[in-house]
Design a protein around this motif. Structure first.
Motif, PDB file in Angstrom:
ATOM      1  N   UNK A 195      30.977   2.464  32.464  1.00 39.60           N
ATOM      2  CA  UNK A 195      30.884   1.091  31.959  1.00 39.60           C
ATOM      3  C   UNK A 195      32.132   0.292  32.302  1.00 39.60           C
ATOM      4  N   UNK A 196      33.299   0.921  32.233  1.00 39.85           N
ATOM      5  CA  UNK A 196      34.531   0.219  32.569  1.00 39.85           C
ATOM      6  C   UNK A 196      34.607  -0.146  34.036  1.00 39.85           C
ATOM      7  N   UNK A 197      34.089   0.723  34.908  1.00 39.22           N
ATOM      8  CA  UNK A 197      34.077   0.428  36.342  1.00 39.22           C
ATOM      9  C   UNK A 197      33.175  -0.769  36.632  1.00 39.22           C
ATOM     10  N   UNK A 198      31.981  -0.772  36.041  1.00 37.36           N
ATOM     11  CA  UNK A 198      31.068  -1.897  36.248  1.00 37.36           C
ATOM     12  C   UNK A 198      31.643  -3.188  35.665  1.00 37.36           C
ATOM     13  N   UNK A 199      32.308  -3.083  34.536  1.00 37.91           N
ATOM     14  CA  UNK A 199      32.920  -4.250  33.898  1.00 37.91           C
ATOM     15  C   UNK A 199      33.953  -4.897  34.823  1.00 37.91           C
ATOM     16  N   UNK A 200      34.808  -4.094  35.427  1.00 38.76           N
ATOM     17  CA  UNK A 200      35.818  -4.644  36.332  1.00 38.76           C
ATOM     18  C   UNK A 200      35.185  -5.221  37.591  1.00 38.76           C
ATOM     19  N   UNK A 201      34.127  -4.605  38.085  1.00 37.50           N
ATOM     20  CA  UNK A 201      33.424  -5.172  39.242  1.00 37.50           C
ATOM     21  C   UNK A 201      32.878  -6.551  38.907  1.00 37.50           C
ATOM     22  N   UNK A 202      32.381  -6.710  37.700  1.00 39.17           N
ATOM     23  CA  UNK A 202      31.870  -8.012  37.257  1.00 39.17           C
ATOM     24  C   UNK A 202      33.002  -9.023  37.108  1.00 39.17           C
ATOM     25  N   UNK A 203      34.096  -8.615  36.487  1.00 33.83           N
ATOM     26  CA  UNK A 203      35.232  -9.531  36.324  1.00 33.83           C
ATOM     27  C   UNK A 203      35.760 -10.012  37.673  1.00 33.83           C
ATOM     28  N   UNK A 204      35.722  -9.142  38.676  1.00 34.97           N
ATOM     29  CA  UNK A 204      36.255  -9.492  39.995  1.00 34.97           C
ATOM     30  C   UNK A 204      35.221 -10.107  40.912  1.00 34.97           C
ATOM     31  N   UNK A 205      34.058 -10.455  40.357  1.00 32.01           N
ATOM     32  CA  UNK A 205      33.004 -11.130  41.111  1.00 32.01           C
ATOM     33  C   UNK A 205      32.472 -10.266  42.250  1.00 32.01           C
ATOM     34  N   UNK A 206      32.651  -8.948  42.149  1.00 32.01           N
ATOM     35  CA  UNK A 206      32.050  -8.038  43.118  1.00 32.01           C
ATOM     36  C   UNK A 206      30.595  -7.751  42.761  1.00 32.01           C
ATOM     37  N   UNK A 207      30.144  -8.223  41.596  1.00 36.44           N
ATOM     38  CA  UNK A 207      28.743  -8.250  41.218  1.00 36.44           C
ATOM     39  C   UNK A 207      28.554  -9.422  40.283  1.00 36.44           C
ATOM     40  N   UNK A 208      27.317  -9.915  40.197  1.00 37.38           N
ATOM     41  CA  UNK A 208      27.086 -11.200  39.514  1.00 37.38           C
ATOM     42  C   UNK A 208      26.768 -11.065  38.034  1.00 37.38           C
TER      43      UNK A 208
END
Length: 389
Positions: A326-339
């Protein structure tokens, strides 16, 4: 500078001001001297998802593959369809097989021609169907064939089936021996500790880590030409260093230690570890640029880039460790690497808002919020969803 009011672990709200000093994601300037696989997560399609706790997930392929391209653009390899991708925790084998096939097509089209290794397991079968060593061998073999057909390197993932039948070292040796003989190219073995998956307690046939180490080293020594390396995720630096020293020449140790990777990858002057880490998917810009500095012989820059990421990784991988995805996906979202921030099985709800707030702070301190405006906006949205205005 942007400022937010964030919850803390002592149930208070405290103002936090972003540093504004983020790394810019980029490709390395020179070839790296360490092999580095980032283990990536899977993103769900919230509009197509039905009964998210039951059955196969609806994958958001644009976001899932876009994140992989973001990792590749920074010179990292990819460990695909691993536990980070929620194998056995929301992602089934048919979904994982499609993920592997799509990822391999995407990798072949990428200009850097990234290295991709893919997890082969036994999860297409229910544990009740895997009653003995022959059943386990056949299940692994089916997935290995699919990975090789797609063009991926094989990672022999740790299987829950071995502890379920109380397999001893001889049964592990029998199964792994047959699988290594079957593989057309050298594979990566996988030792995942019970802190990541309690169902793997006693892997390699013993609860004693010394005896387990002897068992897997015996397998490696008997088949060293078919073993690229072994990933160890026991969160035990001392064990990994001792195990690394016993490996045959040419067999790599891929650290899966998300707490001690900086020291293990740098090495002791004689030996060092390569990397196969979920943490690298969370800290990709720092990982890529730290490994570049190491390749340039600049250990000071290496430590300056990596050391601030360690507290972040320790927070992401805190107990219960299996919820780190969950933390990995959260950071991907914060960095706009996913929408968006939706995971198979609603896995984003496996961590609390105070955890996400702490990840936000530590990511900023590690220079890993590359789009501060986007990160602040999305953190604010998540806070509102948790009743924090």
């Amino acid at each position: 500078m942007l400022s937010l009011s964030l919850p803390t672990y002592n149930n208070r709200l405290e103002d936090y001001r972003l540093s504004g000093d983020a790394l810019t994601p980029r490709a390395p300037r020179i070839p790296l001297t360490r092999t580095a696989f980032a283990a990536a997560h899977v993103v769900s399609d919230p509009r197509a998802e039905r009964d998210p706790w039951l059955g196969s997930p609806a994958v958001d392929w644009d976001n899932t593959l876009g994140f992989r391209n973001w990792l590749w653009d920074q010179g990292l390899g990819l460990a695909e369809a691993m536990d980070t991708a929620q194998r056995g925790m929301g992602v089934d084998w048919p979904t994982a097989k499609e993920l592997i096939e799509r990822t391999m097509r995407e990798a072949r089209a990428h200009p850097l021609r990234p290295r991709v290794a893919c997890g082969a397991g036994t999860d297409q079968k229910d544990l009740s169907e895997l009653r003995n060593a022959d059943d386990i061998t056949a299940a692994y073999g089916e997935q290995m064939e699919a990975i090789e057909a797609a063009g991926g390197q094989i990672i022999l993932m740790a299987s829950r089936a071995f502890p379920a039948i109380k397999a001893g070292p001889d049964e592990y040796a029998k199964v792994y021996g047959k699988l290594l003989d079957q593989a057309s190219e050298p594979v990566i073995l996988h030792w995942l500790g019970d802190m990541f998956d309690p169902a793997l307690t006693g892997y390699w046939g013993s609860n004693d880590v010394g005896a387990a180490s002897d068992a897997v080293l015996s397998i490696i020594n008997a088949h060293e030409k078919k073993v690229d390396g072994i990933k160890i995720s026991l969160l035990d630096r001392t064990h990994e260093e001792a195990f690394r020293a016993r490996l045959p020449d040419g067999v790599r140790l891929y650290t899966g230690d998300d707490f001690n990777y900086a020291d293990l990858i740098e090495g002791d002057g004689t030996r060092f570890s390569h990397a196969l880490l979920g943490a690298f998917a969370a800290i990709a810009p720092a990982a890529s640029q730290a490994l570049e500095a190491l390749a340039e012989g600049d250990t000071q820059a290496y430590r300056q880039l990596f050391d601030p990421t360690v507290p972040l990784s320790r927070e992401i991988f805190k107990t219960p460790t299996q919820f780190y995805k969950a933390g990995i996906a959260f950071l991907a979202w914060l960095n706009d690497a996913q929408s968006h921030f939706i995971m198979p099985g609603g896995f984003q709800s496996s961590r609390e808002i105070t955890h996400y707030a702490e990840v936000f702070r530590l990511a900023d301190k590690a220079r890993l919020l590359s789009k501060p405006d986007v990160a602040a906006q999305r953190m604010t949205l998540l806070l509102k969803l948790h009743g924090i205005e």
